[in-house]
Design an enzyme around this catalytic site. Structure first.
Site, PDB file in Angstrom:
ATOM      1  N   CYS A   1       0.877  -1.135  -0.109  1.00 11.14           N
ATOM      2  CA  CYS A   1      -0.110   0.075  -0.008  1.00 11.14           C
ATOM      3  C   CYS A   1       0.813   1.266  -0.100  1.00 11.14           C
ATOM      4  O   CYS A   1       2.015   1.173   0.326  1.00 11.14           O
ATOM      5  CB  CYS A   1      -0.815   0.031   1.251  1.00 11.14           C
TER       6      CYS A   1
ATOM      7  N   GLY B   1      -0.636   0.939  -5.003  1.00 12.28           N
ATOM      8  CA  GLY B   1      -1.822   0.235  -4.658  1.00 12.28           C
ATOM      9  C   GLY B   1      -2.925   0.796  -5.791  1.00 12.28           C
ATOM     10  O   GLY B   1      -3.283   2.009  -5.751  1.00 12.28           O
TER      11      GLY B   1
ATOM     12  N   ASN C   1       0.749   0.550   5.770  1.00 11.24           N
ATOM     13  CA  ASN C   1       1.388  -0.372   4.509  1.00 11.24           C
ATOM     14  C   ASN C   1       2.139  -1.480   5.268  1.00 11.24           C
ATOM     15  O   ASN C   1       2.788  -0.914   6.350  1.00 11.24           O
ATOM     16  CB  ASN C   1       2.320   0.670   3.775  1.00 11.24           C
ATOM     17  N   GLY C   2       1.908  -2.600   5.076  1.00 10.79           N
ATOM     18  CA  GLY C   2       2.603  -3.582   5.606  1.00 10.79           C
ATOM     19  C   GLY C   2       1.826  -4.806   6.266  1.00 10.79           C
ATOM     20  O   GLY C   2       0.688  -4.804   5.458  1.00 10.79           O
TER      21      GLY C   2
ATOM     22  N   TYR D   1      11.832  -3.772  -7.578  1.00 15.78           N
ATOM     23  CA  TYR D   1      10.476  -3.530  -8.568  1.00 15.78           C
ATOM     24  C   TYR D   1       9.441  -2.747  -7.842  1.00 15.78           C
ATOM     25  O   TYR D   1       9.111  -1.743  -8.595  1.00 15.78           O
ATOM     26  CB  TYR D   1       9.663  -4.812  -8.473  1.00 15.78           C
TER      27      TYR D   1
ATOM     28  N   SER E   1       9.443  -0.842 -15.180  1.00 13.78           N
ATOM     29  CA  SER E   1      10.329  -0.986 -13.905  1.00 13.78           C
ATOM     30  C   SER E   1      11.836  -1.412 -14.216  1.00 13.78           C
ATOM     31  O   SER E   1      12.626  -1.427 -13.512  1.00 13.78           O
ATOM     32  CB  SER E   1       9.580  -1.844 -13.089  1.00 13.78           C
TER      33      SER E   1
ATOM     34  N   ASP F   1      14.439  -8.251 -17.435  1.00 13.40           N
ATOM     35  CA  ASP F   1      13.540  -7.804 -16.517  1.00 13.40           C
ATOM     36  C   ASP F   1      14.012  -7.734 -15.247  1.00 13.40           C
ATOM     37  O   ASP F   1      14.885  -8.276 -14.784  1.00 13.40           O
ATOM     38  CB  ASP F   1      12.534  -9.022 -16.651  1.00 13.40           C
TER      39      ASP F   1
ATOM     40  N   CYS G   1      15.850  -7.005   4.417  1.00 11.38           N
ATOM     41  CA  CYS G   1      15.144  -8.174   4.545  1.00 11.38           C
ATOM     42  C   CYS G   1      15.349  -8.659   3.057  1.00 11.38           C
ATOM     43  O   CYS G   1      14.815  -8.136   1.975  1.00 11.38           O
ATOM     44  CB  CYS G   1      13.904  -8.192   4.907  1.00 11.38           C
TER      45      CYS G   1
ATOM     46  N   CYS H   1      12.762 -13.069   0.259  1.00 10.20           N
ATOM     47  CA  CYS H   1      11.804 -13.913  -0.918  1.00 10.20           C
ATOM     48  C   CYS H   1      13.228 -14.407  -1.725  1.00 10.20           C
ATOM     49  O   CYS H   1      12.749 -15.295  -2.595  1.00 10.20           O
ATOM     50  CB  CYS H   1      11.258 -12.879  -1.890  1.00 10.20           C
TER      51      CYS H   1
END
Ligand code: AMP
Length: 485
Positions: free
Chosen positions: A25, A54, A128-129, A268, A309, A371, A459, A462
């Protein structure tokens, strides 16, 4: 305590199992402080600049004459939302929110800001989160007699703050910060203040700016430019900043030695004209492209990008490799995000509508396409196919981040292993599936180099599966990404 106040009739219940929301968000808040800015108007322009964070719903709450009013609508900031804006004019305090959720229900019930009753009066909140202990906190608060109107985790934050603000707002927020686990960049508003709060690990960004005496908070600094505000600094992890008639007050509610800003913001998510924690998003992406050119060269004629992006990374690659940069693909700017479409068929159809190849530019050429990430593989497969159909002799794909191999519970929508092509297949298998002539990714070490002077740690869960909190109970294991769909 009744939660939320605004607007009860529009609220519908979510399915009870939708409680692990995955949201990205954008939040905005301002105290215009005699600057001549109208608070709601400033919030509108700010949200406009944060639209990429968002696209599902937008909302603004404004404080006027001791009362908070709120307007929310589904869709884009420039869409139906505009119709209700005139009713918000004349305030000096405002907060706003744009939401992009990916759980099934896309309802006004989940739009923010939320407005709740606290001991000192109304409190508005935009978040946001993602709160990872939302379930436990909710059970606890319900046992204490609090009734929730939604199942979004943001309502739990509002309830925790409101319930514990008997001794003061800062105490209420500090208490909530001790109890909450997960990521949160918040803007809050009372009748006479706007407050920015960043979680102790600083997982999601939040910046502070000013304009002619006005104070502004925004998820990203790009929102300041739209209203002529200047960036002051990032809100620190664990910090509460209150903007009100007596100026700015900072409280370091939680001291964190262990920060973990989401590195995917640079890959991104954030806009390239934003700076986050001392790093320009555009520069980080360009650097990623340069490093990719060094580690993953290819014998090609031209370099191109998957718009938008990946443009900085592709330009960085081309410059480093000494190759011409060309436009191989155009993007239909009236398409929303394909990524969040619920079904794979829809996603595939949308990718084909979203991009088209510039035949004259690629015909007979060996194209190196950059990409920024491969998540499910849908976009890359279609684009490689599109370029080959347009006459490209070869298509070599370079990805300016490592393979996405693990889900994220902190606000980027990659919810289960099942969805992630990188979690289940070798690079060679992915290359074959995508149909590229070669495929390489940026290494995690090089990705960290793109942000090495930042004011925080990161972090990269991913990519490497190492998360700043224990998320083992939240991640859906099992299931396998099927290549041939
Ligand atoms: P996919 O088609 O699932 O492999 O998605 C990869 C494409 O979606 C890339 O071109 C990215 O630019 C974009 N992307 C990556 N992560 C996200 C995200 N969290 N939300 C929306 N789009 C994304």
């Amino acid at each position: 305590m009744r939660l939320p106040l605004c607007p009860p009739a529009a609220y519908e219940r979510l399915k009870p199992d939708d409680d692990c929301m995955r949201e990205e968000c954008g939040v905005f808040g301002t105290y215009t402080n005699g600057s001549g800015l109208d608070a709601a108007e400033a919030a509108y322009y700010g949200l406009f600049a944060l639209q990429h964070r968002g696209q599902e719903s937008a909302g603004i709450a404004v404080s006027r004459k001791g009362k908070i009013d709120c307007h929310k609508a589904m869709g884009l900031v420039s869409g139906r939302f505009c119709d209700g804006l005139a009713s918000l004019k004349g305030g000096t305090f405002a907060i706003g929110h744009v939401r992009y959720s990916t759980t099934g229900d896309s309802l006004l019930v989940n739009a923010q800001p939320l407005v709740v009753e606290a001991p000192f009066g109304q409190l508005a909140l935009a978040h946001n989160g993602n709160i990872i202990n939302a379930k436990e906190l909710r059970t606890e608060l319900e046992a204490e007699g609090i009734t929730f109107q939604t199942t979004i985790d943001s309502e739990i934050i509002a309830a925790l703050i409101a319930k514990n603000s008997g001794k003061g707002l800062v105490e209420g927020i500090s208490y909530a910060m001790e109890r909450l686990k997960g990521s949160y960049a918040l803007v809050l508003m009372t009748k006479d203040s706007v407050i920015g709060v960043r979680d102790p690990k600083g997982m999601r960004p939040l910046a502070l700016g000013s304009h002619n005496g006005a104070y502004v908070f925004a998820s990203e600094s790009c929102a300041f430019d739209t209203i002529g505000a200047e960036f002051i600094r990032d809100v620190r992890p664990g910090e509460i900043i209150i903007a009100g008639r007596t100026g700015l007050k900072s409280h370091q509610a939680v001291r964190s030695t262990d920060t973990a800003l989401c590195i995917f913001e640079y890959v991104y998510f954030a806009r390239p004209d934003s700076d986050i924690d001392g790093i320009s998003v555009h520069k980080a992406r360009e650097r990623a492209g340069e490093l990719l050119a060094i580690s993953c060269p290819a014998d090609v004629d031209v370099v191109s990008a998957v718009p938008d992006s990946s443009l900085p990374a592709a330009m960085g690659y081309a410059r480093q490799a000494g190759l011409p940069f060309i436009i191989a693909l155009t993007k239909n700017r009236y398409m929303g995000r394909t990524f969040i479409e619920p079904s794979q068929n829809r996603r595939e159809m949308d990718v084909s509508l979203k991009f088209s190849a510039l035949k004259r530019n690629v015909r007979g050429k060996r194209v190196l396409l950059v990409d920024d990430s491969i998540v499910r593989g849908t976009t890359s497969k279609y684009i490689v196919d599109m370029l080959k159909t347009a006459g490209a002799k070869e298509v070599h794909l370079r990805v300016s981040s490592p393979p996405v191999m693990h889900p994220c519970c902190f606000g980027i929508d990659t919810s289960s292993y099942e969805q992630l092509i990188g979690a289940n297949h070798s690079i060679e298998e992915i290359r074959k599936f995508i149909g590229a002539d070669s495929l390489s990714y940026l290494s995690i070490e090089d990705l960290h180099k793109t942000v090495e002077c930042a004011a925080c740690n990161f972090c990269a869960g991913c990519f490497n599966g190492r998360y700043p909190e224990d998320v083992s109970a939240l991640i859906k294991r099992g299931g396998k990404h099927i290549l041939n769909r």
